[in-house]
Each structure stands twice: as structure tokens, then as C-alpha cells.
Scaffold this motif. Sequence first.
Motif, PDB file in Angstrom:
ATOM      1  N   ARG A 180      -0.368   8.435 -16.620  1.00  0.00           N
ATOM      2  CA  ARG A 180      -0.441   7.113 -16.008  1.00  0.00           C
ATOM      3  C   ARG A 180       0.748   6.291 -16.495  1.00  0.00           C
ATOM      4  N   LEU A 181       1.535   5.784 -15.566  1.00  0.00           N
ATOM      5  CA  LEU A 181       2.714   4.984 -15.890  1.00  0.00           C
ATOM      6  C   LEU A 181       2.451   3.492 -15.789  1.00  0.00           C
ATOM      7  N   LEU A 182       1.471   3.124 -14.967  1.00  0.00           N
ATOM      8  CA  LEU A 182       1.168   1.716 -14.726  1.00  0.00           C
ATOM      9  C   LEU A 182      -0.308   1.442 -14.952  1.00  0.00           C
ATOM     10  N   GLN A 183      -0.585   0.293 -15.554  1.00  0.00           N
ATOM     11  CA  GLN A 183      -1.958  -0.194 -15.658  1.00  0.00           C
ATOM     12  C   GLN A 183      -2.154  -1.242 -14.570  1.00  0.00           C
ATOM     13  N   ARG A 184      -3.101  -0.974 -13.657  1.00  0.00           N
ATOM     14  CA  ARG A 184      -3.303  -1.877 -12.520  1.00  0.00           C
ATOM     15  C   ARG A 184      -4.664  -2.549 -12.631  1.00  0.00           C
ATOM     16  N   THR A 185      -4.675  -3.852 -12.328  1.00  0.00           N
ATOM     17  CA  THR A 185      -5.928  -4.560 -12.085  1.00  0.00           C
ATOM     18  C   THR A 185      -5.751  -5.295 -10.764  1.00  0.00           C
ATOM     19  N   THR A 186      -6.784  -5.992 -10.340  1.00  0.00           N
ATOM     20  CA  THR A 186      -6.675  -6.731  -9.081  1.00  0.00           C
ATOM     21  C   THR A 186      -5.702  -7.896  -9.195  1.00  0.00           C
ATOM     22  N   ARG A 187      -5.391  -8.308 -10.439  1.00  0.00           N
ATOM     23  CA  ARG A 187      -4.530  -9.478 -10.617  1.00  0.00           C
ATOM     24  C   ARG A 187      -3.199  -9.197 -11.291  1.00  0.00           C
ATOM     25  N   SER A 188      -3.044  -8.037 -11.913  1.00  0.00           N
ATOM     26  CA  SER A 188      -1.830  -7.818 -12.678  1.00  0.00           C
ATOM     27  C   SER A 188      -1.425  -6.352 -12.682  1.00  0.00           C
ATOM     28  N   VAL A 189      -0.146  -6.150 -13.031  1.00  0.00           N
ATOM     29  CA  VAL A 189       0.403  -4.807 -13.198  1.00  0.00           C
ATOM     30  C   VAL A 189       1.147  -4.790 -14.528  1.00  0.00           C
ATOM     31  N   ALA A 190       0.957  -3.761 -15.322  1.00  0.00           N
ATOM     32  CA  ALA A 190       1.643  -3.646 -16.611  1.00  0.00           C
ATOM     33  C   ALA A 190       2.049  -2.198 -16.828  1.00  0.00           C
ATOM     34  N   LEU A 191       3.086  -1.999 -17.637  1.00  0.00           N
ATOM     35  CA  LEU A 191       3.528  -0.655 -17.968  1.00  0.00           C
ATOM     36  C   LEU A 191       2.691  -0.083 -19.108  1.00  0.00           C
ATOM     37  N   THR A 192       2.336   1.179 -18.990  1.00  0.00           N
ATOM     38  CA  THR A 192       1.722   1.862 -20.123  1.00  0.00           C
ATOM     39  C   THR A 192       2.827   2.197 -21.123  1.00  0.00           C
ATOM     40  N   SER A 246       0.828  -1.211   0.000  1.00  0.00           N
ATOM     41  CA  SER A 246       0.000   0.000   0.000  1.00  0.00           C
ATOM     42  C   SER A 246       0.865   1.265   0.000  1.00  0.00           C
ATOM     43  N   THR A 247       2.039   1.181   0.629  1.00  0.00           N
ATOM     44  CA  THR A 247       2.951   2.332   0.627  1.00  0.00           C
ATOM     45  C   THR A 247       3.414   2.642  -0.789  1.00  0.00           C
ATOM     46  N   LEU A 248       3.771   1.579  -1.532  1.00  0.00           N
ATOM     47  CA  LEU A 248       4.205   1.774  -2.911  1.00  0.00           C
ATOM     48  C   LEU A 248       3.058   2.261  -3.789  1.00  0.00           C
ATOM     49  N   SER A 249       1.877   1.715  -3.591  1.00  0.00           N
ATOM     50  CA  SER A 249       0.720   2.124  -4.382  1.00  0.00           C
ATOM     51  C   SER A 249       0.415   3.599  -4.168  1.00  0.00           C
ATOM     52  N   HIS A 250       0.484   4.022  -2.910  1.00  0.00           N
ATOM     53  CA  HIS A 250       0.222   5.429  -2.596  1.00  0.00           C
ATOM     54  C   HIS A 250       1.270   6.329  -3.243  1.00  0.00           C
ATOM     55  N   ALA A 251       2.550   5.915  -3.194  1.00  0.00           N
ATOM     56  CA  ALA A 251       3.633   6.714  -3.789  1.00  0.00           C
ATOM     57  C   ALA A 251       3.460   6.830  -5.299  1.00  0.00           C
ATOM     58  N   MET A 252       3.063   5.738  -5.948  1.00  0.00           N
ATOM     59  CA  MET A 252       2.877   5.774  -7.399  1.00  0.00           C
ATOM     60  C   MET A 252       1.676   6.633  -7.780  1.00  0.00           C
ATOM     61  N   THR A 253       0.620   6.542  -7.003  1.00  0.00           N
ATOM     62  CA  THR A 253      -0.568   7.366  -7.284  1.00  0.00           C
ATOM     63  C   THR A 253      -0.227   8.840  -7.197  1.00  0.00           C
ATOM     64  N   GLN A 254       0.536   9.215  -6.176  1.00  0.00           N
ATOM     65  CA  GLN A 254       0.936  10.617  -6.021  1.00  0.00           C
ATOM     66  C   GLN A 254       1.803  11.075  -7.189  1.00  0.00           C
ATOM     67  N   LEU A 255       2.734  10.221  -7.610  1.00  0.00           N
ATOM     68  CA  LEU A 255       3.623  10.574  -8.717  1.00  0.00           C
ATOM     69  C   LEU A 255       2.824  10.762 -10.011  1.00  0.00           C
ATOM     70  N   GLU A 256       1.915   9.822 -10.298  1.00  0.00           N
ATOM     71  CA  GLU A 256       1.127   9.906 -11.525  1.00  0.00           C
ATOM     72  C   GLU A 256       0.226  11.139 -11.523  1.00  0.00           C
ATOM     73  N   GLN A 257      -0.338  11.459 -10.382  1.00  0.00           N
ATOM     74  CA  GLN A 257      -1.186  12.643 -10.297  1.00  0.00           C
ATOM     75  C   GLN A 257      -0.370  13.916 -10.489  1.00  0.00           C
ATOM     76  N   ARG A 258       0.823  13.924  -9.963  1.00  0.00           N
ATOM     77  CA  ARG A 258       1.656  15.124 -10.041  1.00  0.00           C
ATOM     78  C   ARG A 258       2.159  15.378 -11.455  1.00  0.00           C
ATOM     79  N   ILE A 259       2.539  14.284 -12.173  1.00  0.00           N
ATOM     80  CA  ILE A 259       3.059  14.479 -13.525  1.00  0.00           C
ATOM     81  C   ILE A 259       1.949  14.464 -14.580  1.00  0.00           C
ATOM     82  N   GLY A 260       0.740  14.033 -14.174  1.00  0.00           N
ATOM     83  CA  GLY A 260      -0.389  14.051 -15.093  1.00  0.00           C
ATOM     84  C   GLY A 260      -0.357  12.965 -16.143  1.00  0.00           C
TER      85      GLY A 260
END
Length: 303
Positions: A50-62, A34-48
Amino acid sequence: MKNRATLQELEIFAAIARHLSFRKAAEERNVTPSTLSHAMTQLEQRIGLRLLQRTTRSVALTEAGQAFLLRIQPAINDLTDAVDDLNSWRAEPRGTLKLNMPRAAEALYFSDLLLPFKQAYPDITLEIASNDGFVNIVEQGFDAGVRYGNEIAQDMIAIPFGPALHLIAVASPDFIAAYGRPAQPEDLLHFPCIQRRFASGKLYKWEFVRQQQQLEIAVRGDLILDNDHTMIAAACAAAGIAFLHRESVRQALATGQLVALLEEFSIEMGGLSLYYPGRKYLATPLRHFISWLQQYNQQRLKN
């Protein structure tokens, strides 16, 4: 200025991209997912973006994430190497050395190469992952790997890991008393053999040489293993003929537990190599291990 990423955020993103898993990246960095998820969300919001595509089962790079990773990974490597290189200023080098190698290599060289290195450098953490499958050492976070020379990518630096290896067929005296001895490699087709299955699922064809011509024999047997240690134990128990590195059965041959067969047809393998990425700066533990290995190789040549 507000949309700039911190070094910590870049390292977090690179770890997630390397593992494509928040859980594994969190384990690597010793934090919660959850710490990493929160950090990534903040980064993506700040730069405007999306760097990662997240689902409940997988993570992929945009697409943007892939391009971003290609740009920052060399810089992160250089910074990491620069910090690791500070170890050379210490009287006793520190840090972690992560190696990946086949199980046979670990068994052959643990006692007289790997363990003495760890004892000589007590402040270096030595982590060895032994498996017989092909591993991308860069993606999996290893400093170096050990493989046969023909299995190493051309963009890697490679140095010999021990001497050339010889393959030899062996059996116990009790087995020979019951079944006799093969006179030619082809005779093995009429003997129960201990087969080897690779991680790929393929059964190994035993290799010999006769009059400079290489032979491959698809032996038969109802005992199929993938580990040298259990093969040696099975051969000593008269379960069949085994095909192993001579060095691995040296003690069993010396004590008479096993007998060498078809020695005149035995083949010399190319040997193992230590390989690692050709970076400008090598981490201090790896640099010391390379020096240790080179001294080991020179000593073996003298003997």
C-alpha cells in the motif's frame, strides 16, 4: 516482471503524492478522480504494497509510499525535462511556463517584461499566479518563482528580476493641503497612513534610512490594504499617506496625482530575483524566459 509499474502509473502516483488529493491530481492530468483511484488500486495490488492511505476526506503517503516517491521523483523529473528539451529542436519553442510571484512584481513588470515575452513566443503558454504568501514552487508545480533575495532557499538558482527597488512615501496634493507634510520619518505617527497587511497577518513597518541607520516606523491608520493597485488609488483620493515602490507610482508622480515625501530618507531594497531548481535540464520555455530576462536586465542597465 508482472509487478513492475508503468511510467504512466509512476506519473499518476507522483501527481497524487504532490497534491495529496485525487481531485487535484485528476485536474492536473485532465482525467477523472475515479480513473486515478482505479490505476492506483491496480498498482498496489500488483506490487503487493500500500502506497497511499485513503479516507473519505484525506490522502496520505504510507512509509513505503514516501520511500518510493523519493526514489522515483528524480527519474520522473529527468524524463519530463528530456521531453521538454525536445522543444529546442523546433523553430518556435512550445510548452507551458508557470511562474509564481508577488502581486507587486506582476504589477511592476507585466507590461514591459512579461507581456512582451508572451508576444515574442506565441506558442508558449504563460501562466502567472500572483500572491504574497510563501509558496513551495516545486511542490506546487511551478517552473520558477519571483521573490526578494533574502526569501529564497539556498538550494535554488537565482538571477535578478529587474533593477533594485526603492520604497517611497507618497500622498496627494489635496492630502498635503489638508494635513501638511512630515519632516522626519517619526512624524508619520501623527498622520493618517494607509497600512499594509502581509499574507502572514503582520502589519508592515515602514522602512527608512538616516545617516546609514535603518529605521522602522509602525505607522497608524484606519485603512489597511494588501494590494499596491488599491493603495495607489486610495492615496490619489487623499485617503492617507502610502508607502510603495517608486516604480509603481512613477506615472502618478509624473502627472502630479501624487507627491513624494521624505525622499532623503528613502531606502533601496535588494530587488527581486527569479529562482528555480538547479536541474540538469531546464524546460525550453523556462530557458527562453531566462534568456529574455537577462537581456531585459542588460537593457535596463544601459538606460
